[in-house]
Design a protein around this motif. Structure first.
Motif, PDB file in Angstrom:
ATOM      1  N   THR A 167      21.639  76.392  57.901  1.00  0.00           N
ATOM      2  CA  THR A 167      22.053  77.770  58.193  1.00  0.00           C
ATOM      3  C   THR A 167      23.450  78.037  57.641  1.00  0.00           C
ATOM      4  N   VAL A 211      24.423  80.999  54.932  1.00  0.00           N
ATOM      5  CA  VAL A 211      25.459  82.020  55.093  1.00  0.00           C
ATOM      6  C   VAL A 211      26.486  81.904  53.973  1.00  0.00           C
ATOM      7  N   ALA A 233      20.169  84.328  72.553  1.00  0.00           N
ATOM      8  CA  ALA A 233      20.992  84.177  71.355  1.00  0.00           C
ATOM      9  C   ALA A 233      20.237  84.676  70.132  1.00  0.00           C
ATOM     10  N   GLY A 272      20.159  88.380  70.311  1.00  0.00           N
ATOM     11  CA  GLY A 272      21.516  88.873  70.076  1.00  0.00           C
ATOM     12  C   GLY A 272      21.894  88.802  68.610  1.00  0.00           C
ATOM     13  N   ALA A 273      21.549  87.690  67.950  1.00  0.00           N
ATOM     14  CA  ALA A 273      21.896  87.545  66.533  1.00  0.00           C
ATOM     15  C   ALA A 273      21.222  88.629  65.711  1.00  0.00           C
ATOM     16  N   ILE A 332      22.931  91.938  66.362  1.00  0.00           N
ATOM     17  CA  ILE A 332      24.237  92.045  65.684  1.00  0.00           C
ATOM     18  C   ILE A 332      24.039  92.396  64.223  1.00  0.00           C
ATOM     19  N   VAL A 333      23.093  91.735  63.568  1.00  0.00           N
ATOM     20  CA  VAL A 333      22.898  91.997  62.146  1.00  0.00           C
ATOM     21  C   VAL A 333      22.375  93.407  61.935  1.00  0.00           C
ATOM     22  N   GLY A 376      23.618  80.326  65.768  1.00  0.00           N
ATOM     23  CA  GLY A 376      22.927  81.571  65.411  1.00  0.00           C
ATOM     24  C   GLY A 376      23.824  82.776  65.575  1.00  0.00           C
ATOM     25  N   ILE A 377      24.433  82.910  66.756  1.00  0.00           N
ATOM     26  CA  ILE A 377      25.261  84.095  67.046  1.00  0.00           C
ATOM     27  C   ILE A 377      26.484  84.111  66.138  1.00  0.00           C
ATOM     28  N   LEU A 398      27.089  82.735  63.234  1.00  0.00           N
ATOM     29  CA  LEU A 398      26.859  83.005  61.822  1.00  0.00           C
ATOM     30  C   LEU A 398      26.481  84.462  61.605  1.00  0.00           C
ATOM     31  N   ALA A 399      25.757  85.074  62.566  1.00  0.00           N
ATOM     32  CA  ALA A 399      25.483  86.512  62.450  1.00  0.00           C
ATOM     33  C   ALA A 399      26.785  87.303  62.502  1.00  0.00           C
TER      34      ALA A 399
END
Lengths: 243, 147
Positions: free
Chosen positions: A130, A134, A217, A220-221, A224-225, B77-78, B80-81
Motif C-alpha cells: 500500500t 501511494v 477504518a 472511513g478511508a 475521506i477519498v 488504510g486511514i 494513506l487516504a
C-alpha cells in the motif's frame, strides 16, 4: 550515596552498551548528512555501534539460537537504519520490508510461529505494498529535494541526541531478570491451536472490536477519498432535460 | 536456552527498533516515510511484547501483537487516504508545506543548500530475470489448426 551514584555513572559510561548506542546513533545521524564522505563514516560508525551492542548482550547459552538471533537481529536493525536514512522513499519502503523479514525471523525464533507468518503476510505483503501504491500515485518522479535534505542543520543532531538518550534509558533501566524454565504453555506442541483457543475464548470481545475497527477504518478511508473528489453530476438530470 | 538472557536480548533489539523509528519520524520530511517510521516503532514494541510473553509463559504478549497488527492495518488504510488527500491539496508529500499551521511569531523554515541529486540516486530498484525460457516447439508453431 553520592559515591554510589558516581560509581554507577562511571560503570554505565564505561560499558560497551552505552558506547554502542552512542556510536550507533551518531552513525545514523551522519548517514543523514548531505556529504558523501560523512555518509560513509556514518555507515562505519553504525556497524561499530551494532558490534559493540552485540558484545554487551548476554549469551543465550546454545550455539544455533545464538547464531540465528545474531543474523535476525542484525538484519532487522541494519535494515531499519537503512530505511530511515535512504534518500529515495521507494528504497525506504523496500528496506522496511527487509527489516520486517528480520523481525518475523525474531518472532519465529521465540516460537511465535503464527505471528511470524502474520507479520510477513500483513506487513510486508499488504502494508508495504500500500505504501508503494501511494508513492506511485503521489510521487511518480520519485526523487525530491525534501527527501535529500530533510530538516537540515541543527535538527538532526538534536534528534540523534534525544534518541540516544531514549534508547539508553530503555536499555539501562532493564533489571536483572530472574532465570525461569522453558515456557511449557507458549511453546506447546499445538502452538497455533492453543493461540486460536486463547484468541477466540478469552479475547473474543477484543476480536469483535478489532473487526469493527477494521470495518470502520475501511469505510472511513473510502469516505475521506470521496470527500476530496467532488462527485460528477448524475446522469439523471441530463435525461430529464432532454425529455 | 537461557530464558532471562533471551528476554534481555530481545528487549534491547526492541528498544533499538523503537529508537530508530523515532529518529526517522523526527528527522524525515516525506509524509509516507514518516508514517513508515511510526510502523517501525510499533515493530519494536511487538518484539518486546512477544519476548515478555515467552518469559512469563503467557499468551498475553502474542495477543497484544495480534491486535497491534490489526490496528496498524486500519491505521495504514486511514493514514494513506489522508496522505493522498493532502497530496491533492498541496501537490507534494513534503511536511514543510504545512508549516503555515505553526505558532504565530515563529520564523518560517527555509531550505538552505539543498544537495544536488547524484547519479546513483537516480537508479531504481529492478528485478533480475528468473527462470528458464521454455524451448519452442517448431512443429507446433507451424501447425495451423484452421487450415
Amino acid at each position: 550515596m553520592t559515591a554510589l551514584l558516581l560509581a554507577q555513572t562511571v560503570l554505565a559510561i564505561s560499558s560497551p552498551m552505552t558506547w554502542g548506542i552512542g556510536v550507533g546513533t551518531a552513525g545514523l545521524a551522519l548517514r543523514l548528512a548531505p556529504q558523501v564522505a560523512w555518509q560513509k563514516l556514518g555507515l562505519l560508525l553504525a556497524l561499530i555501534g551494532i558490534a559493540l551492542i552485540g558484545v554487551a548482550l548476554p549469551p543465550l547459552g546454545e550455539a544455533l539460537p545464538q547464531v540465528l538471533f545474531w543474523l535476525m537481529a542484525t538484519l532487522a536493525v541494519l535494515a531499519s537504519g537503512a530505511a530511515v536514512t535512504s534518500r529515495s522513499p521507494v528504497y525506504a519502503a523496500i528496506w522496511f520490508a527487509v527489516s520486517l523479514l528480520g523481525t518475523a525471523g525474531l518472532f519465529l525464533l521465540q516460537g511465535a510461529q503464527f505471528l511470524g507468518i502474520a507479520t510477513i503476510v500483513v506487513y510486508a505483503g499488504a502494508i508495504v505494498v500500500t505504501f508503494l501504491f501511494v508513492l506511485m500515485l503521489a510521487q511518480p518522479e520519485g526523487h525530491s529535494p525534501y527527501d535529500r535534505i530533510s530538516w537540515a542543520g541543527f535538527a538532526i543532531p538534536m534528534a540523534a541526541i534525544g534518541v540516544a538518550l531514549v534508547i539508553g534509558m530503555l536499555v539501562g533501566s532493564l533489571p536483572d531478570f530472574a532465570p525461569v524454565g522453558p515456557p511449557s504453555e507458549v511453546l506447546h506442541e499445538e502452538h497455533v491451536a492453543r493461540l486460536g483457543g486463547q484468541l477466540f475464548a478469552r479475547h473474543l470481545v477484543s476480536v469483535e472490536v478489532v473487526g469493527t475497527i477494521l470495518l470502520v477504518a475501511l469505510v472511513g478511508a473510502i469516505a475521506i477519498v470521496i470527500q476530496g473528489n467532488p462527485r460528477r453530476k448524475p446522469l439523471v438530470q441530463e435525461s430529464e432535460a432532454g425529455r | 536456552m537461557n530464558e532471562a538472557a533471551l528476554l534481555q536480548n530481545y528487549l534491547v533489539v526492541g528498544g533499538l527498533l523503537f529508537g530508530i523509528g523515532l529518529l526517522g519520524f523526527m528527522v524525515r520530511r516525506n509524509m509516507i516515510v514518516m508514517f513508515l517510521c511510526a510502523e517501525m516503532m510499533l515493530q519494536g514494541v511487538s518484539v518486546s511484547a512477544i519476548a515478555f510473553g515467552r518469559y512469563h509463559n503467557d499468551w498475553g504478549g502474542q495477543m497484544l501483537v495480534i491486535f497491534i497488527i490489526a490496528v496498524a492495518a486500519a491505521e495504514a488504510g486511514i493514514a494513506l487516504a489522508l496522505i493522498l488527500m493532502l497530496y491533492h491539496k498541496s501537490g507534494t508529500l513534503d511536511m514543510a508545506f504545512w508549516q503555515d499551521m505553526r505558532e504565530e511569531g515563529q520564523p518560517a523554515f527555509v531550505d538552505q543548500g539543498v544537495p544536488e541529486e547524484r547519479a546513483e540516486d537516480r537508479v531504481w530498484p529492478t528485478l533480475t530475470p528468473a527462470g528458464v525460457e521454455p524451448a519452442v516447439d517448431q512443429e507446433e508453431q507451424q501447425h495451423r489448426s484452421n487450415v
